[in-house]
Design a protein around this motif. Structure first.
Motif, PDB file in Angstrom:
ATOM      1  N   ALA A   1      41.445  78.291  64.985  1.00 48.32           N
ATOM      2  CA  ALA A   1      42.007  78.660  66.282  1.00 48.32           C
ATOM      3  C   ALA A   1      40.884  78.683  67.288  1.00 48.32           C
ATOM      4  O   ALA A   1      39.728  78.825  66.932  1.00 48.32           O
ATOM      5  CB  ALA A   1      42.684  80.019  66.219  1.00 48.32           C
ATOM      6  N   GLU A   2      41.213  78.483  68.532  1.00 47.03           N
ATOM      7  CA  GLU A   2      40.192  78.570  69.568  1.00 47.03           C
ATOM      8  C   GLU A   2      39.914  80.025  69.899  1.00 47.03           C
ATOM      9  O   GLU A   2      40.827  80.838  69.981  1.00 47.03           O
ATOM     10  CB  GLU A   2      40.674  77.837  70.833  1.00 47.03           C
ATOM     11  CG  GLU A   2      40.784  76.338  70.667  1.00 47.03           C
ATOM     12  CD  GLU A   2      39.465  75.689  70.327  1.00 47.03           C
ATOM     13  OE1 GLU A   2      38.423  76.142  70.841  1.00 47.03           O
ATOM     14  OE2 GLU A   2      39.458  74.746  69.533  1.00 47.03           O
TER      15      GLU A   2
ATOM     16  N   LEU B   1      35.078  88.505  63.602  1.00 46.35           N
ATOM     17  CA  LEU B   1      35.849  88.146  62.417  1.00 46.35           C
ATOM     18  C   LEU B   1      35.682  86.661  62.093  1.00 46.35           C
ATOM     19  O   LEU B   1      35.452  86.292  60.935  1.00 46.35           O
ATOM     20  CB  LEU B   1      37.328  88.468  62.632  1.00 46.35           C
ATOM     21  CG  LEU B   1      38.295  88.010  61.535  1.00 46.35           C
ATOM     22  CD1 LEU B   1      38.006  88.741  60.229  1.00 46.35           C
ATOM     23  CD2 LEU B   1      39.743  88.232  61.954  1.00 46.35           C
ATOM     24  N   ALA B   2      35.775  85.812  63.108  1.00 47.42           N
ATOM     25  CA  ALA B   2      35.655  84.366  62.895  1.00 47.42           C
ATOM     26  C   ALA B   2      34.298  84.007  62.306  1.00 47.42           C
ATOM     27  O   ALA B   2      34.190  83.109  61.462  1.00 47.42           O
ATOM     28  CB  ALA B   2      35.878  83.622  64.211  1.00 47.42           C
ATOM     29  N   ASN B   3      33.247  84.709  62.706  1.00 43.99           N
ATOM     30  CA  ASN B   3      31.915  84.408  62.182  1.00 43.99           C
ATOM     31  C   ASN B   3      31.743  84.907  60.753  1.00 43.99           C
ATOM     32  O   ASN B   3      31.039  84.275  59.954  1.00 43.99           O
ATOM     33  CB  ASN B   3      30.848  85.000  63.101  1.00 43.99           C
ATOM     34  CG  ASN B   3      30.573  84.103  64.292  1.00 43.99           C
ATOM     35  OD1 ASN B   3      29.864  83.112  64.186  1.00 43.99           O
ATOM     36  ND2 ASN B   3      31.155  84.437  65.444  1.00 43.99           N
TER      37      ASN B   3
ATOM     38  N   LEU C   1      48.208  92.846  65.823  1.00 41.52           N
ATOM     39  CA  LEU C   1      47.972  91.722  64.919  1.00 41.52           C
ATOM     40  C   LEU C   1      48.345  90.428  65.634  1.00 41.52           C
ATOM     41  O   LEU C   1      49.365  90.356  66.308  1.00 41.52           O
ATOM     42  CB  LEU C   1      48.804  91.881  63.650  1.00 41.52           C
ATOM     43  CG  LEU C   1      48.575  90.811  62.572  1.00 41.52           C
ATOM     44  CD1 LEU C   1      47.168  90.902  62.024  1.00 41.52           C
ATOM     45  CD2 LEU C   1      49.596  90.973  61.449  1.00 41.52           C
ATOM     46  N   SER C   2      47.513  89.410  65.484  1.00 40.35           N
ATOM     47  CA  SER C   2      47.766  88.134  66.154  1.00 40.35           C
ATOM     48  C   SER C   2      47.770  87.002  65.141  1.00 40.35           C
ATOM     49  O   SER C   2      47.235  87.120  64.036  1.00 40.35           O
ATOM     50  CB  SER C   2      46.683  87.862  67.206  1.00 40.35           C
ATOM     51  OG  SER C   2      45.426  87.682  66.583  1.00 40.35           O
ATOM     52  N   THR C   3      48.383  85.891  65.533  1.00 49.04           N
ATOM     53  CA  THR C   3      48.372  84.710  64.678  1.00 49.04           C
ATOM     54  C   THR C   3      46.942  84.232  64.476  1.00 49.04           C
ATOM     55  O   THR C   3      46.583  83.763  63.394  1.00 49.04           O
ATOM     56  CB  THR C   3      49.231  83.596  65.306  1.00 49.04           C
ATOM     57  OG1 THR C   3      50.545  84.094  65.540  1.00 49.04           O
ATOM     58  CG2 THR C   3      49.317  82.383  64.390  1.00 49.04           C
ATOM     59  N   PHE C   4      46.099  84.365  65.508  1.00 44.83           N
ATOM     60  CA  PHE C   4      44.689  83.984  65.377  1.00 44.83           C
ATOM     61  C   PHE C   4      44.039  84.735  64.223  1.00 44.83           C
ATOM     62  O   PHE C   4      43.356  84.148  63.375  1.00 44.83           O
ATOM     63  CB  PHE C   4      43.924  84.285  66.666  1.00 44.83           C
ATOM     64  CG  PHE C   4      42.436  84.109  66.527  1.00 44.83           C
ATOM     65  CD1 PHE C   4      41.850  82.894  66.804  1.00 44.83           C
ATOM     66  CD2 PHE C   4      41.625  85.154  66.094  1.00 44.83           C
ATOM     67  CE1 PHE C   4      40.487  82.718  66.648  1.00 44.83           C
ATOM     68  CE2 PHE C   4      40.260  84.989  65.942  1.00 44.83           C
ATOM     69  CZ  PHE C   4      39.699  83.772  66.224  1.00 44.83           C
ATOM     70  N   THR C   5      44.232  86.054  64.179  1.00 48.25           N
ATOM     71  CA  THR C   5      43.618  86.873  63.134  1.00 48.25           C
ATOM     72  C   THR C   5      44.096  86.438  61.753  1.00 48.25           C
ATOM     73  O   THR C   5      43.296  86.292  60.821  1.00 48.25           O
ATOM     74  CB  THR C   5      43.949  88.359  63.367  1.00 48.25           C
ATOM     75  OG1 THR C   5      43.544  88.739  64.680  1.00 48.25           O
ATOM     76  CG2 THR C   5      43.239  89.235  62.356  1.00 48.25           C
TER      77      THR C   5
ATOM     78  N   ASN D   1      51.536  79.003  64.091  1.00 44.80           N
ATOM     79  CA  ASN D   1      51.300  78.011  65.130  1.00 44.80           C
ATOM     80  C   ASN D   1      50.748  76.728  64.518  1.00 44.80           C
ATOM     81  O   ASN D   1      50.651  76.603  63.290  1.00 44.80           O
ATOM     82  CB  ASN D   1      50.381  78.571  66.223  1.00 44.80           C
ATOM     83  CG  ASN D   1      49.001  78.953  65.695  1.00 44.80           C
ATOM     84  OD1 ASN D   1      48.587  78.531  64.616  1.00 44.80           O
ATOM     85  ND2 ASN D   1      48.293  79.762  66.461  1.00 44.80           N
ATOM     86  N   LEU D   2      50.384  75.793  65.364  1.00 48.03           N
ATOM     87  CA  LEU D   2      49.897  74.497  64.885  1.00 48.03           C
ATOM     88  C   LEU D   2      48.705  74.662  63.950  1.00 48.03           C
ATOM     89  O   LEU D   2      48.617  74.001  62.906  1.00 48.03           O
ATOM     90  CB  LEU D   2      49.521  73.614  66.084  1.00 48.03           C
ATOM     91  CG  LEU D   2      48.882  72.264  65.766  1.00 48.03           C
ATOM     92  CD1 LEU D   2      49.818  71.397  64.939  1.00 48.03           C
ATOM     93  CD2 LEU D   2      48.483  71.550  67.060  1.00 48.03           C
ATOM     94  N   ASN D   3      47.763  75.549  64.308  1.00 45.53           N
ATOM     95  CA  ASN D   3      46.592  75.736  63.472  1.00 45.53           C
ATOM     96  C   ASN D   3      46.945  76.318  62.111  1.00 45.53           C
ATOM     97  O   ASN D   3      46.343  75.965  61.104  1.00 45.53           O
ATOM     98  CB  ASN D   3      45.583  76.646  64.180  1.00 45.53           C
ATOM     99  CG  ASN D   3      44.913  75.950  65.338  1.00 45.53           C
ATOM    100  OD1 ASN D   3      44.464  74.826  65.204  1.00 45.53           O
ATOM    101  ND2 ASN D   3      44.859  76.605  66.483  1.00 45.53           N
TER     102      ASN D   3
END
Length: 594
Positions: free
Chosen positions: A115-116, A234-236, A260-264, A295-297
């Protein structure tokens, strides 16, 4: 309930009744891995027992729930997964510098975008003059370039800085980008926002390590320590496959009250795709429970998970579910599907997807060429590789050049790969180390040791900054040439570099060579250096280490205790290996003595 969950129920049963699973038999792909991985290894995290994903709720009204790797989780580790590697590097004349943190362009890796991070505004179509000024200076003199920029009275507004920053990040010039943030902090060009702090956190974590990133968070004003900052951290952690710290940040975000998000969830999917595929179902159920739509990701991660496990039927089910949910396949998803068809030997299906990507006119869909070159190379379609390259050849883009070198290497046309390389040399006064590294990979794959050595010397003479991918190829080259001392010396230089972190495979090449020789001392030395470099001890790393003791017919004192300390517990195969190296094992002579 999402259509994805319906797909899960239609497939083979997993341990979760609600997630009968497209994800139940996700074995590690063994195709082109450089290191042996035990596909059914057991890795236990024996810290405080916390609820599994399927027991979780992010809602604050239900009391505290946490995420944890529980004991008994089947884990298959793969630290060499390359997420989000295929970045647009522009043309050779635009970019004269290299990635300072070792994140070099690989040319043909599957592009999975978790995700971006949304750290920047969309990039302007106008090339950033500030970016050109930064990359035109020698070395890493970003501060001096910006000082000169200000002295010349040029624009110092936020938009100009953001445009330059985005272009640096797209080209993976993280070292320079970090220096730019440091200069901005010192010179106070504009008031900092949360995304500015998040951007700097991201760069610190990439260049200096996540522990430095966590220390930096404490310096951020509390009012700016929002969800974007923590999702960046978190991403790192996910990027380093650090399960414990990633889960700790996940739980911290919940405790701080962030929704909570789809990114997470996508980040946790990426993590478990690498280290514990069985827990993917838990993440999906959590998405469903919290009424968050994939989502797409999300779909691309799942497509890659099934495809890399050679479960093509499961991959196709996910694609159909995706379409039924109204989520359109983008270029990255199509390229991913084509790669997995190709790796499964389904050439007709792969080529059908490639033709759909190409459309009626490849000249009009020029942005497809990089992926077409990559997959056609894998499919051994020389005619198609040449056809696509002919369209790019007159005015090639940088990522097309890299993909073409690798594609010609895959179809065993090394002379053509060299011709593309020579073309790049003529086009630019200074060539990125990425171009050298992909040709070096071709030489390594074809065991062309003398040519590889000459290329390394040429690269050194050109003054290129050498990144992790290049060091990796150099180390493998020396190992295959039987020059282990030079390989180890190269690894030492890579470790000592301030701006890169050697790839795990760089350590494993040497470990496997020492294991082959039954050299316990040097195998242990490389094992420890790998841990010191920040790589968590994995099941297969211990498997390799123990094999050194077995080959040397030497007792492995305290090995079980060492593994337990790293939360790693043997399966049947490793237990048999341990028994061979057990210093207290029974022998016919010991029975007589008893």
């Amino acid at each position: 309930m999402f259509a994805l969950s319906k797909v899960l129920r239609r497939s083979q049963s997993l341990r979760l009744g609600a997630c009968n699973a497209v994800y139940s038999k996700l074995d590690i792909p063994l195709g082109e891995r450089n290191i042996a991985i035990e596909s059914n290894a057991l890795i236990h995290d024996k810290h405080e027992a916390l609820p599994r994903f399927y027991e979780l709720s992010w809602s604050s009204s239900t009391g505290r729930r946490s995420l944890s790797s529980d004991a008994g989780a089947k884990t298959t580790g793969d630290d060499d997964d390359l997420e989000d590697k295929n970045v647009d590097l522009a043309t050779p004349n635009e970019t004269s510098s290299d990635s300072e943190d070792g994140e070099e362009f690989s040319g043909d890796e599957g592009d999975i975008e978790g995700a971006e991070l949304e750290l920047h505004v969309p990039e302007s179509k106008r090339p950033s003059e500030m970016f050109k000024a930064i990359v035109s200076v020698s070395g890493l003199s970003v501060g001096s370039a910006l000082d000169k920029w200000v002295e010349q009275g040029k624009d110092t507004n936020r938009k100009e800085f953001e445009s330059a920053m985005l272009q640096l990040r797209k080209r993976r010039m993280f070292g320079r980008a970090l220096q730019m943030t440091e200069w901005l902090d010192e010179n106070k060009q504009f008031e900092m926002e949360e995304r500015d702090y998040a951007c700097r956190l991201d760069l610190i974590s990439k260049v200096r390590g996540w522990y430095k990133g966590e220390a930096y968070i404490k310096t951020i004003p509390e009012s700016f320590r929002g969800e974007l900052v923590y999702r960046t951290l978190l991403a790192n952690h996910v990027a380093t496959s650090n399960v414990r710290t990633a889960e700790a940040v996940f739980n911290k975000m919940k405790d701080l009250g962030f929704p909570l998000s789809t990114f997470t969830c996508n980040q946790m999917l990426i993590l478990y795709k690498r280290v514990d595929k069985k827990k993917i179902a838990d993440v999906l159920l959590l998405l469903e429970k919290e009424n968050l739509k994939p989502n797409l990701n999300t779909y691309k991660i799942l497509i890659d998970t099934k495809g890399s496990s050679n479960d093509i039927t499961g991959m196709e089910q996910i694609v159909e579910t995706m379409k039924s949910e109204g989520v359109e396949l983008d270029l990255r998803a199509r390229a991913l599907i084509a790669r997995h068809y190709a790796s499964a030997g389904l050439k007709e299906k792969a080529e059908k997807v490639l033709k759909e990507m190409e459309g009626e006119s490849l000249e009009e869909n020029r942005h497809m060429c990089k992926d077409l070159l990559s997959v056609y190379g894998y499919l051994q379609r020389e005619d198609e590789v040449r056809r696509v390259w002919k369209i790019c050849e007159e005015n090639p883009r940088y990522n097309e050049v890299l993909a073409a070198i690798l594609a010609f290497g895959k179809i065993d046309k090394v002379k053509d790969a060299e011709a593309v390389f020579e073309k790049v040399l003529k086009m630019s006064h200074r060539v990125s180390s990425n171009v050298y590294s992909v040709l070096l990979r071709v030489y390594v794959d074809h065991k062309m040791v003398s040519e590889g050595k000459d290329l390394v010397k040429q690269m050194s003479d050109s003054g290129c900054n050498i990144g992790a991918l290049t060091w990796d190829a150099v180390i493998k080259l020396y190992v295959e040439a039987g020059e282990v001392e030079k390989a180890e010396s190269s690894l030492s230089k890579a470790i000592q570099s301030k701006h890169i972190k050697p790839l795990m495979s760089s350590f494993m090449y040497l470990m496997h060579e020492y294991v082959r020789k039954g050299d316990v001392h040097n195998t242990e030395k490389i094992f420890q250096r790998m841990k010191q470099a920040g790589y968590q001890s994995r099941f297969w790393a211990y498997q390799t280490l123990i094999q050194a003791y077995v080959n040397a017919k030497a007792p492995a004192y305290g090995m079980k205790e060492r593994m337990k300390a790293d939360n790693i517990f043997p399966n049947k195969r490793l237990a048999a290996q341990l028994a061979k190296a057990d210093p207290f094992k029974k022998t016919p002579l010991s029975d007589l003595l008893d």
